[in-house]
Design an enzyme around this catalytic site. Structure first.
Site, PDB file in Angstrom:
ATOM      1  CD  GLN A 264     -27.518  28.455  10.937  1.00 33.13           C
ATOM      2  OE1 GLN A 264     -27.269  28.952  12.026  1.00 33.13           O
ATOM      3  NE2 GLN A 264     -26.874  27.411  10.481  1.00 33.13           N
ATOM      4  CG  HIS A 267     -22.285  29.196   9.724  1.00 35.87           C
ATOM      5  ND1 HIS A 267     -21.313  28.937  10.654  1.00 35.87           N
ATOM      6  CD2 HIS A 267     -23.465  29.159  10.400  1.00 35.87           C
ATOM      7  CE1 HIS A 267     -21.868  28.755  11.846  1.00 35.87           C
ATOM      8  NE2 HIS A 267     -23.171  28.878  11.712  1.00 35.87           N
ATOM      9  CD  GLU A 333     -26.568  21.908  10.157  1.00 33.70           C
ATOM     10  OE1 GLU A 333     -25.528  21.745  10.828  1.00 33.70           O
ATOM     11  OE2 GLU A 333     -26.636  22.727   9.220  1.00 33.70           O
ATOM     12  CG  HIS A 334     -29.608  24.341  12.419  1.00 37.14           C
ATOM     13  ND1 HIS A 334     -28.659  24.449  11.407  1.00 37.14           N
ATOM     14  CD2 HIS A 334     -28.920  24.132  13.562  1.00 37.14           C
ATOM     15  CE1 HIS A 334     -27.463  24.313  11.922  1.00 37.14           C
ATOM     16  NE2 HIS A 334     -27.573  24.114  13.224  1.00 37.14           N
ATOM     17  CG  ASP A 367     -25.297  27.685  16.155  1.00 40.04           C
ATOM     18  OD1 ASP A 367     -25.577  26.522  15.829  1.00 40.04           O
ATOM     19  OD2 ASP A 367     -25.455  28.662  15.401  1.00 40.04           O
ATOM     20  CG  HIS A 426     -24.996 -23.378  14.453  1.00 40.19           C
ATOM     21  ND1 HIS A 426     -24.012 -23.587  13.535  1.00 40.19           N
ATOM     22  CD2 HIS A 426     -25.070 -22.023  14.633  1.00 40.19           C
ATOM     23  CE1 HIS A 426     -23.502 -22.432  13.153  1.00 40.19           C
ATOM     24  NE2 HIS A 426     -24.126 -21.467  13.816  1.00 40.19           N
TER      25      HIS A 426
END
Length: 440
Positions: A264, A267, A333-334, A367, A426
């Protein structure tokens, strides 16, 4: 990696929010930068997209819309191994996303009164695939397959023009589009791409018609642009920098854990990698493995910058119960679970974009080819947000149908509530029908 020692004390949820490492995400600040770009796209249209391409991407595309021939050429020139891998990823993603499709239903509320629950795809979506430090044909797959499984009929995809490819998006991106049958591709990147998809532009004979929903990952400026166009179109999420958390005990293999934290960090220098463990020995072994493995791979400097940054670290806890509380507070996230009872522990987690269970389910599997979606909530937003899925491209619609007798049976209750709210008209809408039809 820096260490955060939480052993020997019960840390409150508020303190966890303060002490856990987290990537900074100033979307509000980025929105101030992006707002003028969106306004210019709205007011000036296509010409500003060419100008911004020269400014940000260092190239002026010949056309904004990618010619069909370029898509065909990109697919023809694709490495056969990469093509086979993309075909695998597409096939698995179709299976994984098909299970997300909600099923329509019909409920009888009272005799003669029904509600039909429908799920309808939006008519048109805009998909964004970033450029930047890496090439992401996998993001084409994740976005497009979810939309196609949902039944979306019209798809436009935008990706930044590349100076190395004569102002076209990267050829692997184009080849992935061709494999998926996406023939409307635009060489536009960044916040201006989000604006163009949301607002629509005309470029000579080419028209980018506005879309209903915009999805796809990107940098903070893309996230800010999504925030600013939300309401004009739907969006998936304001995704931030990627992050991974690993919950591990002394049964974990430090070689695997280190490899996944590094994967990770690869990235982005701002990527977040966090290990939560009750084993100081494992923490030491992971540090040793990071020092070895990070220097054997391509992006060593980027990786070490990310792992040494304030957004990354090793969190020491007393036991797995406390570790689970920490990862829930972090809401990664992961999230990988490397424990002796990984599946059981994974099912105790509430907050995570996606959970990867056991030593042979690394995040990179998700991924690319696991069949799950890799566009996931970041920055702790998994406590209220989901990863990209088919429902992002669907609308829930209820169809209500009552007979005269069914309405009559509920008219008194309807009138009572209408009058309690000070809305007598109504109630009159039901009373008139009773009077016209007679009480039956």
């Amino acid at each position: 990696m820096k260490r955060i020692d939480l052993t020997g004390r019960r840390v409150s949820a508020a303190e966890l929010a303060r002490v856990l490492p987290r990537a900074a995400l100033d979307t509000a600040g980025a929105a101030r930068v992006v707002a003028p770009i969106i306004d210019r796209v709205r007011d000036e249209g296509a010409p500003v997209l060419y100008e911004l391409a020269e400014r940000f991407d260092r190239v002026r595309p010949e056309r904004l819309r990618v010619p069909a021939r370029a898509l065909d050429d990109a697919l023809a020139g694709l490495d056969p191994a990469v093509r086979a891998a993309l075909e695998t990823a597409i096939a698995h993603a179709r299976i994984g996303h098909a299970q997300q499709m909600p099923v329509g239903a019909e409920a009888t509320i009272v005799p003669g009164g029904t509600i039909v629950q429908r799920w309808l795809p939006v008519s048109r979506v805009g998909l964004y695939v970033p450029g930047g430090l890496a090439v992401y044909p996998s993001s084409v797959v994740m976005n497009a397959v979810a939309a196609q499984v949902a039944g979306v009929g019209s798809i436009a995809l935008a990706s930044p023009p590349q100076a190395d490819f004569s102002g076209l998006p990267h050829p692997t991106i184009l080849a992935a589009c061709a494999l998926l049958g996406i023939d409307e591709v635009w060489a536009v990147g960044g916040a201006q791409a989000i604006a163009a998809l949301a607002l629509g532009v005309v470029d000579g004979d080419d028209e980018l018609a506005r879309v209903d929903v915009v999805t796809g990952p990107g940098n903070i400026y893309v996230a800010a642009a999504k925030r600013l166009v939300q309401g004009e179109v739907g969006i998936d999420a304001e995704a931030g920098t990627t992050e991974i958390a690993v919950l591990a005990d002394d049964s974990a293999d430090p070689v695997f854990v280190a490899a996944d934290l590094i994967s990770q960090a690869e990235h982005d220098p701002a990527a977040a990698s966090v290990l939560v463990t009750d084993s100081p020995a494992l923490a030491d072994a992971v540090d040793e493995q990071i020092a070895i493995q990070a220097r054997r791979t391509l992006h060593t400097e980027r990786i070490l910058t990310a792992l040494d940054g304030p957004q990354s670290g090793i969190v020491l806890v007393d036991d797995l119960d406390e570790g689970l509380r920490v990862v829930d507070a972090y809401g990664a996230e992961h999230l990988e679970i490397h424990t002796a009872n990984a599946r059981e522990d994974a099912l105790r987690v509430r907050n995570a974009g996606a959970i990867f269970v056991g030593p042979y389910s690394p995040v990179p599997l998700g991924d690319y080819v696991a069949g799950s979606n890799h566009v996931l909530p970041t920055g702790g937003t998994s406590r209220f947000a989901s990863g990209l899925n088919v429902t992002q491209y669907l609308r829930s619609q209820q169809v209500v149908e009552y007979t005269a007798d069914a309405l009559d049976a509920l008219t008194d209750d309807l009138v009572a509530l209408a009058e309690a709210e000070g809305l007598p008209a109504h109630g009159a809408a039901a009373r008139i029908r009773r009077a016209r039809g007679g009480r039956r």
